[in-house]
Enzyme design. Structure first.
Site, mmCIF file in Angstrom:
data_model
loop_
_atom_site.group_PDB
_atom_site.id
_atom_site.type_symbol
_atom_site.label_atom_id
_atom_site.label_comp_id
_atom_site.label_asym_id
_atom_site.label_seq_id
_atom_site.Cartn_x
_atom_site.Cartn_y
_atom_site.Cartn_z
ATOM 1 N N LYS A 288 -21.774 21.151 27.057
ATOM 2 C CA LYS A 288 -23.046 21.173 27.780
ATOM 3 C C LYS A 288 -23.489 19.762 28.169
ATOM 4 O O LYS A 288 -23.939 19.532 29.299
ATOM 5 C CB LYS A 288 -24.115 21.858 26.929
ATOM 6 C CG LYS A 288 -25.432 22.092 27.676
ATOM 7 C CD LYS A 288 -26.379 23.003 26.908
ATOM 8 C CE LYS A 288 -26.947 22.313 25.702
ATOM 9 N NZ LYS A 288 -28.427 22.367 25.645
ATOM 10 N N GLY B 23 -33.879 19.376 27.883
ATOM 11 C CA GLY B 23 -34.290 18.031 27.539
ATOM 12 C C GLY B 23 -33.373 16.969 28.118
ATOM 13 O O GLY B 23 -33.820 15.902 28.563
ATOM 14 N N GLN C 215 -30.063 10.535 24.792
ATOM 15 C CA GLN C 215 -30.811 10.855 26.008
ATOM 16 C C GLN C 215 -31.616 9.653 26.484
ATOM 17 O O GLN C 215 -31.630 9.335 27.680
ATOM 18 C CB GLN C 215 -31.726 12.047 25.757
ATOM 19 C CG GLN C 215 -30.986 13.362 25.544
ATOM 20 C CD GLN C 215 -31.933 14.518 25.309
ATOM 21 O OE1 GLN C 215 -33.153 14.349 25.271
ATOM 22 N NE2 GLN C 215 -31.384 15.705 25.133
ATOM 23 N N ASP D 167 -27.025 18.196 16.366
ATOM 24 C CA ASP D 167 -27.172 19.617 16.701
ATOM 25 C C ASP D 167 -26.659 20.534 15.600
ATOM 26 O O ASP D 167 -26.997 21.726 15.573
ATOM 27 C CB ASP D 167 -26.426 19.934 18.003
ATOM 28 C CG ASP D 167 -27.083 19.301 19.215
ATOM 29 O OD1 ASP D 167 -28.306 19.056 19.163
ATOM 30 O OD2 ASP D 167 -26.380 19.046 20.210
ATOM 31 N N LYS E 164 -37.153 18.714 18.456
ATOM 32 C CA LYS E 164 -36.226 19.500 19.265
ATOM 33 C C LYS E 164 -36.953 20.702 19.859
ATOM 34 O O LYS E 164 -38.176 20.738 19.921
ATOM 35 C CB LYS E 164 -35.023 19.919 18.410
ATOM 36 C CG LYS E 164 -34.151 18.752 17.959
ATOM 37 C CD LYS E 164 -33.444 18.132 19.140
ATOM 38 C CE LYS E 164 -32.480 17.041 18.725
ATOM 39 N NZ LYS E 164 -31.765 16.460 19.889
ATOM 40 N N ARG F 265 -37.016 21.735 13.868
ATOM 41 C CA ARG F 265 -35.833 22.331 13.250
ATOM 42 C C ARG F 265 -35.757 22.114 11.747
ATOM 43 O O ARG F 265 -34.979 22.809 11.090
ATOM 44 C CB ARG F 265 -34.557 21.824 13.942
ATOM 45 C CG ARG F 265 -34.352 22.479 15.301
ATOM 46 C CD ARG F 265 -33.001 22.188 15.891
ATOM 47 N NE ARG F 265 -32.903 22.797 17.219
ATOM 48 C CZ ARG F 265 -32.124 22.353 18.191
ATOM 49 N NH1 ARG F 265 -31.349 21.288 17.984
ATOM 50 N NH2 ARG F 265 -32.102 22.966 19.357
#
Length: 430
Positions: free
Chosen positions: A19, A92, A166, A312, A339, A343
């Site tokens: 992804k 995001g 990011q 993740d 997130k 989480r």
């Protein structure tokens, strides 16, 4: 949705294209010269939002089947502001990387919006460094909607306060348009897909162990990108095959970028039995096949330097640790609270609902491992795809099965997840 226990996981599977790389291939393809052909594109709600975003900016994208795209780039400075806001949905990666690109489209104005979940996530972490570069940015108290007034940019040196691929990527992409040099210094290494793809496209970039420097670019060209299988999509099946007795599962064509595979290092310490074979390069990234066998596990501690390499997969680590011998601990993972859901809280609530002994801390978990199968029960996904998959994997090794609320949210990253799970159930029954 209810997921029942399984007797074992056996057979061979492949997971969708990565992804993170799929997002980047479309975004960089949009600012390249000429055509970029992307194969094994990881189709999901998030990556489809990226395709629609670049189309809104005037980029032509042809789709061939489910996993091949042709992106006809407009060049570095050729994107055009649409008549309305650009919808980033729940992605995001899209909103943060696209902001860096749009900041360089000098003389234009843009607006980025998203769904309720994305609108709750912090944007100051990108607006602060990009504003220092000269970008005109406006948010709603640090959240979406985000307005971009593209102005002349200048290079900066920026030390990331929190390790984030990011944020790093947003700054580097803006640096393609900035006068001088733009350097990002990382407290610990994070995933480097952006740097690898920029190198492949011909960007003037210099990589070091703890920093990356980019200079103003005049032209980029990618040509073809083959996307390897997504490690984060493979991870639930790695965990399931480790936990369910009698399992022997092969997962093919998986991205094995060392900045993504922290779970394998953690699992090795815990006594996991994962063998990598047929190592090769796919699309400029390390890749290979995995053989996963069931194993008895022992407790371990995961500290801050490992967190970005397994960010993740940390909820899945909590599940593994809850079934291991001894007490485990996760530290330095404050990022989990920002997130799609909190989480830390979501993982604790989910695993406790299944009878596991997990306690949340400010920056992670404390876990008392009990090497028996989880009881089972009902969990809330909170609309978070990682939580829905966590519940499904726990169900496979449970005593009673698990009912998952809003399981359909897996489509954000892995629309075919439950179909693949069903195929494994059929292989186990054969």
């Amino acid at each position: 949705m209810r997921v029942d226990p399984i007797t074992r996981l056996v057979g061979h599977i492949a997971v969708p294209g990565d992804k993170s790389i799929s997002h980047r291939s479309v975004l960089l393809g949009a600012i390249c010269d000429g055509e970029t052909r992307i194969t094994n594109f990881g189709r999901s709600a998030d990556t489809e939002a990226t395709v629609e975003a670049v189309r809104a900016l005037g980029v032509t994208v042809y789709e061939h089947g489910t996993d091949t795209l042709r992106v006809f780039g407009k060049g570095l400075r050729g994107l055009q502001a649409p008549g309305g806001a650009i919808d980033c949905a729940n992605a995001g990666t899209l909103v943060r990387l696209l902001t860096g690109i749009l900041a360089g489209q000098e003389g234009q104005q843009f607006e980025l919006v998203g769904d309720a979940s994305l609108s709750a996530r912090p944007m100051k972490r990108i607006t602060e460094p990009l504003s220092r570069m000269g970008a005109g940015l406006e948010t709603e108290e640090g959240h979406l909607p985000l307005g971009v007034d593209a102005r002349p940019l200048h290079g900066i040196t920026y030390e990331l306060p929190v390790a984030s691929a990011q944020v790093k990527s947003a700054i580097l992409l803006a640096g393609l348009y900035a006068d001088g040099e733009t350097t990002v210094v990382e407290p610990v290494p994070t995933r480097d897909h952006t740097e690898l793809m920029l190198e492949a496209a011909g960007a003037p970039i210099t990589r070091r162990e703890h920093s990356v420097t980019v200079r103003r670019a005049e032209r980029l060209e990618l040509g073809e990108i083959e996307v390897p299988g997504d490690f984060s999509s493979a991870a639930p099946f790695i965990v399931a095959a480790t936990l369910v007795p009698g399992s022997e599962l092969h997962i093919h064509d998986v991205n094995l970028n060392p900045r993504r595979t922290g779970l394998l290092t953690i699992l090795e310490r815990m006594g996991g039995r994962v063998t990598v074979y047929n190592r090769r390069t796919i699309g400029g990234e390390r890749a290979g096949d995995l053989e996963v066998r069931s194993a008895e596990l022992v407790a371990t501690e995961v500290l801050a330097p490992e967190v970005p390499l397994a960010i993740d997969e940390l909820p899945l680590f909590a599940l593994l640790a809850s079934c291991a011998h001894g007490a485990s601990r996760l530290r330095g993972a404050e990022e989990l609270r920002a997130k799609e859901s909190d989480r830390v809280e979501a993982t604790v609530d989910a695993l406790r609902a299944l009878g596991q002994h997990v306690e949340g801390t400010e920056d992670g978990f404390r876990i008392k491992g009990v090497p028996t199968r989880p009881r089972g029960g009902r969990i809330r996904s909170r609309g978070d795809h990682r939580m829905a998959m966590l519940g499904a994997i726990a169900a496979l090794d449970s005593q009673e099965g698990v009912e998952i609320e809003d399981a359909e949210c897996v489509s954000v990253s892995f629309p075919g997840f439950f179909d693949l799970l069903a195929s494994l159930r059929q292989q186990a029954a054969a």
